[in-house]
Design a protein around this motif. Structure first.
Motif, mmCIF file in Angstrom:
data_model
loop_
_atom_site.group_PDB
_atom_site.id
_atom_site.type_symbol
_atom_site.label_atom_id
_atom_site.label_comp_id
_atom_site.label_asym_id
_atom_site.label_seq_id
_atom_site.Cartn_x
_atom_site.Cartn_y
_atom_site.Cartn_z
ATOM 1 N N ASP A 1 0.898 -1.249 -0.052
ATOM 2 C CA ASP A 1 -0.211 -0.037 0.015
ATOM 3 C C ASP A 1 0.808 1.053 -0.055
ATOM 4 O O ASP A 1 0.681 2.331 -0.653
ATOM 5 C CB ASP A 1 -0.941 -0.097 1.303
ATOM 6 C CG ASP A 1 -0.150 -0.127 2.749
ATOM 7 O OD1 ASP A 1 0.976 -0.824 2.499
ATOM 8 O OD2 ASP A 1 -0.911 -0.006 3.516
ATOM 9 N N ALA B 1 2.526 1.490 -3.513
ATOM 10 C CA ALA B 1 1.516 2.208 -4.482
ATOM 11 C C ALA B 1 1.237 3.553 -4.390
ATOM 12 O O ALA B 1 1.055 4.330 -5.212
ATOM 13 C CB ALA B 1 0.138 1.301 -4.113
ATOM 14 N N GLU B 2 1.054 4.164 -2.838
ATOM 15 C CA GLU B 2 1.012 5.267 -2.752
ATOM 16 C C GLU B 2 1.902 6.384 -3.129
ATOM 17 O O GLU B 2 1.922 7.395 -3.623
ATOM 18 C CB GLU B 2 0.658 5.669 -1.102
ATOM 19 C CG GLU B 2 0.366 7.219 -0.912
ATOM 20 C CD GLU B 2 0.002 7.258 0.823
ATOM 21 O OE1 GLU B 2 -0.301 8.584 1.090
ATOM 22 O OE2 GLU B 2 0.226 6.421 1.412
ATOM 23 N N ASP C 1 1.966 6.865 -6.911
ATOM 24 C CA ASP C 1 0.513 7.001 -7.306
ATOM 25 C C ASP C 1 0.042 5.926 -8.151
ATOM 26 O O ASP C 1 -0.527 6.192 -9.377
ATOM 27 C CB ASP C 1 0.833 8.345 -8.151
ATOM 28 C CG ASP C 1 -0.793 9.157 -8.424
ATOM 29 O OD1 ASP C 1 -1.623 8.824 -7.586
ATOM 30 O OD2 ASP C 1 -0.795 10.012 -9.197
ATOM 31 N N ALA C 2 -0.065 5.003 -7.667
ATOM 32 C CA ALA C 2 -0.539 3.685 -8.550
ATOM 33 C C ALA C 2 -1.338 2.895 -7.907
ATOM 34 O O ALA C 2 -1.655 3.017 -6.712
ATOM 35 C CB ALA C 2 0.727 2.622 -9.198
ATOM 36 N N SER C 3 -2.106 1.940 -8.344
ATOM 37 C CA SER C 3 -2.772 1.047 -7.635
ATOM 38 C C SER C 3 -2.258 -0.121 -7.184
ATOM 39 O O SER C 3 -0.934 -0.296 -7.332
ATOM 40 C CB SER C 3 -4.061 0.520 -8.754
ATOM 41 O OG SER C 3 -3.154 -0.369 -9.686
ATOM 42 N N HIS C 4 -2.589 -1.006 -6.605
ATOM 43 C CA HIS C 4 -2.055 -2.253 -5.971
ATOM 44 C C HIS C 4 -1.550 -3.169 -6.932
ATOM 45 O O HIS C 4 -0.630 -4.085 -6.746
ATOM 46 C CB HIS C 4 -2.700 -2.851 -4.992
ATOM 47 C CG HIS C 4 -3.173 -2.241 -3.496
ATOM 48 N ND1 HIS C 4 -2.874 -2.634 -2.389
ATOM 49 C CD2 HIS C 4 -3.117 -0.881 -3.568
ATOM 50 C CE1 HIS C 4 -3.084 -1.926 -1.444
ATOM 51 N NE2 HIS C 4 -3.255 -0.833 -1.961
ATOM 52 N N VAL C 5 -2.335 -3.047 -8.312
ATOM 53 C CA VAL C 5 -1.759 -4.048 -9.433
ATOM 54 C C VAL C 5 -0.294 -4.097 -9.782
ATOM 55 O O VAL C 5 0.508 -4.936 -9.756
ATOM 56 C CB VAL C 5 -2.725 -4.077 -10.289
ATOM 57 C CG1 VAL C 5 -2.427 -5.090 -11.532
ATOM 58 C CG2 VAL C 5 -4.211 -4.566 -9.876
#
Length: 210
Positions: free
Chosen positions: A31, A34-35, A38-42
């Motif tokens: 998490d 990803a933060e 600036d991305a999603s968890h994928v």
């Protein structure tokens, strides 16, 4: 081809691990990564999978993902696999080296000799080893060697952090280059193998030049 988000995350985290900014055992939370990017968890999860394949991180039950340790067994494994695969690549690449190839290799050698920081030298070192075998025209083998060279760079940074680093010339690199220019392919392969395997001794003495 443009770099994907997952590739960028893996590259940046990989460089942090190699340089020692992220020490062995450091936890990596999906998490937070990803933060930061600036991305999603994928893509963060894909990046972790790539780093794991490169041997830079490990997954532990109930503890999640962490930066992998760099112990003597790990160093030996990396060195032996790289020695086998890079000499294999050079066997196929050497007869295909042309004037343009030699020019790129020599530029990397000069860049290494003129480097004023460990980071500059390490970049030149990576370029030298990559250009040496690029003509083998075996993409899977080259991809494996890229991963091994990244692990190799981590070993070098670890050794030089404890012993310090001074600018200088890589005699072994120039000897390999000289043998190739003379079309002495067997000699060049033998020199390369000895050079790579010398990394185990170098980490023990605090001298790293590979």
């Amino acid at each position: 081809m443009a770099e994907t988000i997952a590739e960028r995350i893996a590259r940046v985290l990989g460089e942090r691990i190699v340089s020692g900014e992220l020490a062995p055992g450091t936890p990596l939370r999906q998490d937070r990564v990803a933060e930061e990017f600036d991305a999603s968890h994928v893509p963060a999860r894909e990046a972790f999978q790539r780093l794991r394949a490169q041997g830079l991180v490990i997954s532990e039950p109930r503890r999640g993902m962490r930066v992998a340790a760099l112990d003597s067994k790990s160093v030996q494994e990396i060195v032996e696999i790289r020695a086998a695969l890079e000499t294999l690549a050079l066997t196929f690449a050497a007869p295909r080296l042309n004037a343009a190839c030699f020019e790129r290799i020599e530029r990397a050698l000069v860049a290494g000799d003129q480097a004023q920081t460990m980071i500059e030298w390490e970049q030149a070192n990576r370029t030298f080893h990559r250009e040496l075998v690029a003509p083998c025209a075996m993409p899977r083998l080259l991809s494996m060697l890229d991963d091994l060279q990244l692990a190799n760079s981590r070993i070098i940074f670890s050794a030089t952090r404890s012993a310090g680093w001074q600018p200088g010339s890589s005699l072994a690199h120039w000897q390999i280059f000289g043998a190739l220019r003379k079309r002495e392919f067997g000699k060049a392969t033998t020199l390369l193998q000895a050079h790579i395997r010398g990394l185990e001794r170098a980490t023990g003495t605090g001298e790293a030049d590979h």
